[in-house]
Motif scaffolding. Structure first.
Motif, PDB file in Angstrom:
ATOM      1  N   GLY A 183       0.698  -1.200  -0.035  1.00 24.39           N
ATOM      2  CA  GLY A 183       0.081   0.088   0.135  1.00 24.39           C
ATOM      3  C   GLY A 183       0.883   1.262  -0.151  1.00 24.39           C
ATOM      4  O   GLY A 183       1.670   1.456  -1.000  1.00 24.39           O
TER       5      GLY A 183
ATOM      6  N   LEU B 137      -6.300  -0.471  -8.009  1.00 27.83           N
ATOM      7  CA  LEU B 137      -7.574   0.132  -7.565  1.00 27.83           C
ATOM      8  C   LEU B 137      -8.427   0.183  -8.965  1.00 27.83           C
ATOM      9  O   LEU B 137      -8.509   1.072  -9.401  1.00 27.83           O
ATOM     10  CB  LEU B 137      -7.476   1.266  -6.806  1.00 27.83           C
ATOM     11  CG  LEU B 137      -6.623   1.400  -5.628  1.00 27.83           C
ATOM     12  CD1 LEU B 137      -6.577   2.743  -4.951  1.00 27.83           C
ATOM     13  CD2 LEU B 137      -7.235   0.674  -4.400  1.00 27.83           C
TER      14      LEU B 137
ATOM     15  N   ASP C  35     -11.770  -0.030  -9.098  1.00 30.20           N
ATOM     16  CA  ASP C  35     -12.842   0.850  -8.587  1.00 30.20           C
ATOM     17  C   ASP C  35     -12.604   2.452  -8.384  1.00 30.20           C
ATOM     18  O   ASP C  35     -11.685   2.721  -7.526  1.00 30.20           O
ATOM     19  CB  ASP C  35     -13.393   0.287  -7.031  1.00 30.20           C
ATOM     20  CG  ASP C  35     -14.717   0.953  -6.796  1.00 30.20           C
ATOM     21  OD1 ASP C  35     -15.042   1.858  -7.363  1.00 30.20           O
ATOM     22  OD2 ASP C  35     -15.368   0.236  -6.264  1.00 30.20           O
ATOM     23  N   GLU C  36     -13.059   3.214  -9.124  1.00 27.81           N
ATOM     24  CA  GLU C  36     -12.712   4.595  -9.169  1.00 27.81           C
ATOM     25  C   GLU C  36     -13.163   5.438  -7.855  1.00 27.81           C
ATOM     26  O   GLU C  36     -12.702   6.371  -7.479  1.00 27.81           O
ATOM     27  CB  GLU C  36     -13.740   5.369 -10.216  1.00 27.81           C
ATOM     28  CG  GLU C  36     -13.322   6.849 -10.362  1.00 27.81           C
ATOM     29  CD  GLU C  36     -14.100   7.599 -11.453  1.00 27.81           C
ATOM     30  OE1 GLU C  36     -14.707   8.756 -11.367  1.00 27.81           O
ATOM     31  OE2 GLU C  36     -13.957   6.765 -12.764  1.00 27.81           O
TER      32      GLU C  36
ATOM     33  N   LYS D 152     -12.727   4.040  -4.882  1.00 20.28           N
ATOM     34  CA  LYS D 152     -11.226   3.955  -4.107  1.00 20.28           C
ATOM     35  C   LYS D 152     -10.366   4.936  -4.492  1.00 20.28           C
ATOM     36  O   LYS D 152      -9.652   5.205  -3.527  1.00 20.28           O
ATOM     37  CB  LYS D 152     -11.021   2.222  -3.910  1.00 20.28           C
ATOM     38  CG  LYS D 152     -12.148   1.238  -3.438  1.00 20.28           C
ATOM     39  CD  LYS D 152     -11.534  -0.201  -3.561  1.00 20.28           C
ATOM     40  CE  LYS D 152     -12.458  -0.922  -2.698  1.00 20.28           C
ATOM     41  NZ  LYS D 152     -12.065  -2.583  -2.893  1.00 20.28           N
ATOM     42  N   ILE D 153     -10.102   5.085  -5.633  1.00 21.72           N
ATOM     43  CA  ILE D 153      -9.298   6.025  -5.965  1.00 21.72           C
ATOM     44  C   ILE D 153      -9.693   7.418  -5.643  1.00 21.72           C
ATOM     45  O   ILE D 153      -8.920   7.975  -5.036  1.00 21.72           O
ATOM     46  CB  ILE D 153      -9.085   6.178  -7.932  1.00 21.72           C
ATOM     47  CG1 ILE D 153      -8.668   4.619  -8.155  1.00 21.72           C
ATOM     48  CG2 ILE D 153      -7.886   7.341  -8.077  1.00 21.72           C
ATOM     49  CD1 ILE D 153      -8.717   4.586  -9.780  1.00 21.72           C
TER      50      ILE D 153
ATOM     51  N   LEU E 259      -8.871   7.542  -1.891  1.00 24.44           N
ATOM     52  CA  LEU E 259      -7.205   7.594  -1.568  1.00 24.44           C
ATOM     53  C   LEU E 259      -6.863   8.780  -1.866  1.00 24.44           C
ATOM     54  O   LEU E 259      -6.065   9.360  -1.241  1.00 24.44           O
ATOM     55  CB  LEU E 259      -6.729   6.543  -2.709  1.00 24.44           C
ATOM     56  CG  LEU E 259      -5.110   6.657  -3.096  1.00 24.44           C
ATOM     57  CD1 LEU E 259      -4.265   6.220  -1.558  1.00 24.44           C
ATOM     58  CD2 LEU E 259      -4.786   5.886  -4.261  1.00 24.44           C
TER      59      LEU E 259
ATOM     60  N   TRP F 256      -4.814   6.332   4.176  1.00 27.03           N
ATOM     61  CA  TRP F 256      -4.557   6.359   2.683  1.00 27.03           C
ATOM     62  C   TRP F 256      -3.410   5.147   2.492  1.00 27.03           C
ATOM     63  O   TRP F 256      -3.379   4.575   1.176  1.00 27.03           O
ATOM     64  CB  TRP F 256      -3.945   7.458   2.080  1.00 27.03           C
ATOM     65  CG  TRP F 256      -2.734   8.103   2.676  1.00 27.03           C
ATOM     66  CD1 TRP F 256      -2.407   8.957   3.641  1.00 27.03           C
ATOM     67  CD2 TRP F 256      -1.404   7.845   2.082  1.00 27.03           C
ATOM     68  NE1 TRP F 256      -1.255   9.258   3.840  1.00 27.03           N
ATOM     69  CE2 TRP F 256      -0.446   8.389   2.857  1.00 27.03           C
ATOM     70  CE3 TRP F 256      -0.950   7.031   1.241  1.00 27.03           C
ATOM     71  CZ2 TRP F 256       1.046   8.348   2.813  1.00 27.03           C
ATOM     72  CZ3 TRP F 256       0.427   6.952   1.079  1.00 27.03           C
ATOM     73  CH2 TRP F 256       1.339   7.607   1.672  1.00 27.03           C
TER      74      TRP F 256
ATOM     75  N   VAL G 204      -4.967   1.424   1.600  1.00 25.07           N
ATOM     76  CA  VAL G 204      -6.128   1.390   0.777  1.00 25.07           C
ATOM     77  C   VAL G 204      -6.040   0.043   0.226  1.00 25.07           C
ATOM     78  O   VAL G 204      -7.279  -0.178  -0.514  1.00 25.07           O
ATOM     79  CB  VAL G 204      -5.617   2.530  -0.155  1.00 25.07           C
ATOM     80  CG1 VAL G 204      -4.454   2.001  -1.086  1.00 25.07           C
ATOM     81  CG2 VAL G 204      -6.982   2.476  -1.314  1.00 25.07           C
ATOM     82  N   VAL G 205      -4.901  -0.598   0.412  1.00 23.82           N
ATOM     83  CA  VAL G 205      -5.082  -1.876  -0.295  1.00 23.82           C
ATOM     84  C   VAL G 205      -4.415  -3.091   1.135  1.00 23.82           C
ATOM     85  O   VAL G 205      -3.949  -2.409   2.076  1.00 23.82           O
ATOM     86  CB  VAL G 205      -4.024  -2.385  -1.407  1.00 23.82           C
ATOM     87  CG1 VAL G 205      -4.675  -1.585  -2.584  1.00 23.82           C
ATOM     88  CG2 VAL G 205      -2.612  -1.995  -0.910  1.00 23.82           C
TER      89      VAL G 205
END
Length: 293
Positions: A201, A228, A230-231, A233-234, A237, A250, A253-254
């Motif tokens: 991450g 990522l 999925d928008e 999630k972007i 972030l 942040w 995020v993963v």
């Protein structure tokens, strides 16, 4: 044009990233990927040996790329004046860099000279590690040139955009506001870009690049990491990094491999005023009975 990017990183987008201060040490990111031969990008055996011997124990890792991949994205203003097929690699530090590299280096220096002191322990450590690594490469006949993440021109423009270098090398994925198609729900303020590692991450840092000026290859660029897809999630972030980076949300995020993150001491070090970081290390007892000057 490199078709594997969802959207070309325009020069003005990259420019606003470094103007926003994301190259400051406090918000650097850390990584620990060691696969230097991924995507058929084979480095000479003697380089691999040097990487594992010098960088491996220090939680430093390299990811090769071609200068042309980097220049394609950054445009003429930031392009490196090196042939496009020249091999380089981005150097990344993992989440245990503080304990495995910085503290051992400082202890060694103090052991050699008990009056040793530095105002920037982390960058001083990276300078030493790069010098040691380059010396070994040059002894093997390689012509080298290196740029640290903190190297700037007199006008304060960075000499290399390390997040872009990590992106083209497939070491991390660099997310920019331009990846978002719907910005209505986001406050009307520019969002700073940030790189994310697929396993760690945001718990990694991009320390610089090393160019092998007399090594040429015809590699194809690696496929996109697509960390990522999925928008939303972007967007999360970038918002967290821009408005709330000190909370470190942040960075997670993963899912983080083996739950390895920065230690409490390293986080405290990064949050300490730069002028007081040497004192912090001394007061924590990392250098024995040494007292702050």
């Amino acid at each position: 044009m490199l078709i594997w990017l969802n959207m070309k990183l325009h020069r003005d987008q990259i420019l606003r990233c470094w103007k926003g201060g994301i190259y400051a040490e406090e918000v650097k990111m850390e990584n620990s990927n060691t696969d230097i031969n991924s995507n058929s990008r084979m480095l000479p055996e003697q380089i691999s040996e040097i990487v594992h011997r010098i960088f491996g124990p220090a939680d430093l890792h390299v990811h090769p790329f071609l200068i042309g991949w980097y220049n394609e994205l950054v445009g003429s203003k930031f392009a490196l004046n090196v042939p496009e097929d020249t091999v380089a690699f981005v150097v990344i530090s993992g989440p245990t860099i503080f304990e495995k590299c910085v503290i051992p280096f400082l202890r060694n220096q103090v052991g050699r000279n008990n009056s040793f002191c530095t105002i920037d322990p982390l960058d001083e450590t990276m300078k030493f590690m790069f010098r040691l690594f380059l010396k070994e490469l040059e002894a093997q006949g390689f012509e080298t040139e290196a740029f640290h993440d903190f190297d700037l021109f007199p006008n304060r423009r960075p000499k290399v955009l390390v997040q872009t270098a990590a992106h083209v090398a497939g070491a991390a994925e660099y997310f920019l506001e331009s990846r978002l198609t719907c910005l209505e729900s986001i406050p009307k303020k520019k969002l700073f870009g940030v790189a994310v590692h697929p396993e760690y991450g945001g718990w990694f840092a991009i320390r610089g690049i090393i160019i092998l000026k007399n090594v040429r290859e015809k590699w194809e660029p690696p496929p996109p990491l697509n960390i990522l897809p999925d928008e939303s999630k972007i967007a999360f972030l970038l918002e967290q990094f821009t408005y709330n980076w000190k909370a470190n949300i942040w960075r997670d995020v993963v899912p983080v491999k083996n739950d390895v993150r920065y230690s409490a001491d390293f986080l405290e070090y990064l949050e300490t005023d730069p002028n007081k970081r040497w004192d912090f290390i001394v007061q924590k007892g990392y250098l024995g009975d040494m007292e702050c000057p």
